[in-house]
Design a protein around this motif. Structure first.
Motif, PDB file in Angstrom:
ATOM      1  N   ARG A 173      -8.611   3.926  13.756  1.00  0.00           N
ATOM      2  CA  ARG A 173      -8.461   5.342  13.489  1.00  0.00           C
ATOM      3  C   ARG A 173      -7.815   5.778  12.116  1.00  0.00           C
ATOM      4  N   VAL A 174      -8.476   6.677  11.724  1.00  0.00           N
ATOM      5  CA  VAL A 174      -7.667   7.308  10.415  1.00  0.00           C
ATOM      6  C   VAL A 174      -7.364   8.839  10.613  1.00  0.00           C
ATOM      7  N   GLU A 175      -6.039   9.234  10.461  1.00  0.00           N
ATOM      8  CA  GLU A 175      -5.789  10.704  10.713  1.00  0.00           C
ATOM      9  C   GLU A 175      -5.633  11.026   9.222  1.00  0.00           C
ATOM     10  N   MET A 176      -6.284  11.714   8.654  1.00  0.00           N
ATOM     11  CA  MET A 176      -6.337  12.242   7.210  1.00  0.00           C
ATOM     12  C   MET A 176      -5.559  13.506   7.218  1.00  0.00           C
ATOM     13  N   ARG A 177      -4.300  13.554   6.826  1.00  0.00           N
ATOM     14  CA  ARG A 177      -3.503  14.729   6.357  1.00  0.00           C
ATOM     15  C   ARG A 177      -3.656  15.447   5.292  1.00  0.00           C
ATOM     16  N   TYR A 178      -4.002  15.052   4.213  1.00  0.00           N
ATOM     17  CA  TYR A 178      -4.240  15.649   2.770  1.00  0.00           C
ATOM     18  C   TYR A 178      -5.214  15.034   1.985  1.00  0.00           C
ATOM     19  N   GLN A 204      -8.049  13.823  -5.485  1.00  0.00           N
ATOM     20  CA  GLN A 204      -7.043  12.972  -6.401  1.00  0.00           C
ATOM     21  C   GLN A 204      -6.153  12.492  -5.478  1.00  0.00           C
ATOM     22  N   HIS A 205      -5.553  13.025  -4.724  1.00  0.00           N
ATOM     23  CA  HIS A 205      -4.360  12.637  -3.840  1.00  0.00           C
ATOM     24  C   HIS A 205      -4.689  12.811  -2.307  1.00  0.00           C
ATOM     25  N   GLN A 206      -4.365  11.673  -1.665  1.00  0.00           N
ATOM     26  CA  GLN A 206      -4.729  11.702  -0.144  1.00  0.00           C
ATOM     27  C   GLN A 206      -3.107  11.146   0.474  1.00  0.00           C
ATOM     28  N   GLU A 207      -3.193  11.481   1.718  1.00  0.00           N
ATOM     29  CA  GLU A 207      -2.306  11.094   2.711  1.00  0.00           C
ATOM     30  C   GLU A 207      -2.875  10.875   4.105  1.00  0.00           C
ATOM     31  N   ARG A 239       1.216   4.526   7.414  1.00  0.00           N
ATOM     32  CA  ARG A 239       0.968   5.831   6.741  1.00  0.00           C
ATOM     33  C   ARG A 239       0.834   5.388   5.028  1.00  0.00           C
ATOM     34  N   SER A 240      -0.144   6.037   4.635  1.00  0.00           N
ATOM     35  CA  SER A 240      -0.461   5.727   2.966  1.00  0.00           C
ATOM     36  C   SER A 240      -0.334   7.052   2.272  1.00  0.00           C
TER      37      SER A 240
END
Length: 333
Positions: free
Chosen positions: A209-214, A218-221, A236-237
């Motif tokens: 599972r991947v929960e994309m927060r942002y 260019q920038h991801q969290e 968390r990356s």
């Protein structure tokens, strides 16, 4: 003077620490700006744009109260005075200006390091940072981040100098390693699969599972749930993406055995396709090592971490190799 005027005036902060190390070594470490992401916890990336013997123009990416921010600074180096002055020429979002200095003084116990910041808040900060809409809130935000980051940076310098983890004398707890593969595909195809983390559960067998927060392109969290030897772990990356060329990242809350984990995906066009490199830098956490493996030497622990991470990297590259081959076959059929 009203509250708004006080917020817009110059705010001054000073932080100090004593370090059991030679004053010239302390100055040299602070001048070596490229090493900061390995040493300073808040600092996640440094790019030297211009450099002379006495000055640097650098772009810095760092966490401020948990939010990733980027700015550019000029740094003037004064080795004889053991001082470094800096000024943000492209300030971080909430600031009208930021400047300061590093100064180093020999004392009986080693070196006294003095870090100073002076900054002004922008008069209009609406829409720049989530949760900040007034100059009063911006001042509280920047005061907190300046205080917290300065203390963490000074403590990190102290630890690095006193454990001799700089200028190539790396600690036995620190390691760098990489895995690489040539894939018969275009840089665009490989980059797309690496950058679209939200699709990884359909590509990578160990990713559930991947929960994309942002994600602004260019920038991801994001938070990734992965299978580690039959147990589910959440990682968390925070990543910075350069289309078709590289993706750099760090884990603000790495697994228990690690104090730090950062890395890069590098994509380079070569004859027959692209060379993909997965590069990592890790620092072990002694109490975490004991918690996970019991009594184990740093060398053995680092070997286990290296193998586990490289195995995952190779698995990811094999999956990408298979997926790009399927895509190419689909286009030709």
């Amino acid at each position: 003077m009203n509250t708004r005027d006080r917020n817009l005036q110059m705010n001054f902060y000073q932080h100090t620490i004593e370090v059991a190390a030679d004053v010239n070594d302390a100055y040299a470490l602070s001048a070596e700006v490229e090493a900061w992401p390995q040493i300073f916890p808040p600092c996640k990336g440094v790019r030297v744009i211009e450099r002379t013997d006495s000055s640097q123009l650098v772009e810095i990416t760092a966490l401020a109260n948990g939010k990733l921010m980027t700015w550019r600074s000029t740094r003037e180096l004064f080795p004889e005075q053991r001082a470094i002055s800096f000024r943000q020429v492209q300030p971080s979002p909430l600031l009208r200006s930021m400047e300061g200095s590093w100064r180093f003084f020999p004392v009986q116990t080693g070196t006294l390091i003095v870090l100073e910041h002076r900054f002004e808040i922008k008069p209009d900060v609406r829409g720049l940072v989530d949760g900040v809409s007034t100059p009063e809130e911006a001042l509280r935000f920047m005061s907190k981040s300046t205080d917290t980051n300065s203390k963490r940076e000074l403590q990190a310098i102290k630890q690095a100098l006193e454990s001799r983890t700089f200028h190539g004398l790396q600690s036995e707890l620190y390691g760098e390693f990489q895995e690489e593969m040539v894939i018969a595909a275009s840089p665009e195809a490989v980059y797309s699969l690496l950058a679209r983390a939200q699709d990884w559960p359909q590509v990578l067998s160990h990713c559930h599972r991947v929960e994309m927060r942002y994600d602004d392109g260019q920038h991801q969290e994001f938070i990734m749930t992965v299978d580690v030897k039959g147990q589910m772990e959440q990682i968390r990356s925070i990543r910075r993406c350069t289309p078709h060329a590289s993706i750099s990242y760090f884990q603000p809350e790495p697994p228990p055995a690690l104090r730090r984990h950062s890395g890069k995906w590098l994509i380079e066009r070569v004859p027959g396709g692209v060379r993909v490199v997965s590069w990592h830098a890790v620092e072990l956490r002694p109490d975490g090592m004991k918690q996970v493996w019991g009594d184990i030497s740093p060398g053995d622990a680092l070997a286990r971490v290296t193998k586990a991470i490289n195995d995952n990297s190779r698995g990811t590259m094999l999956a990408i190799k298979g997926r790009t081959a399927e895509q190419a076959q689909g286009r030709s059929s």
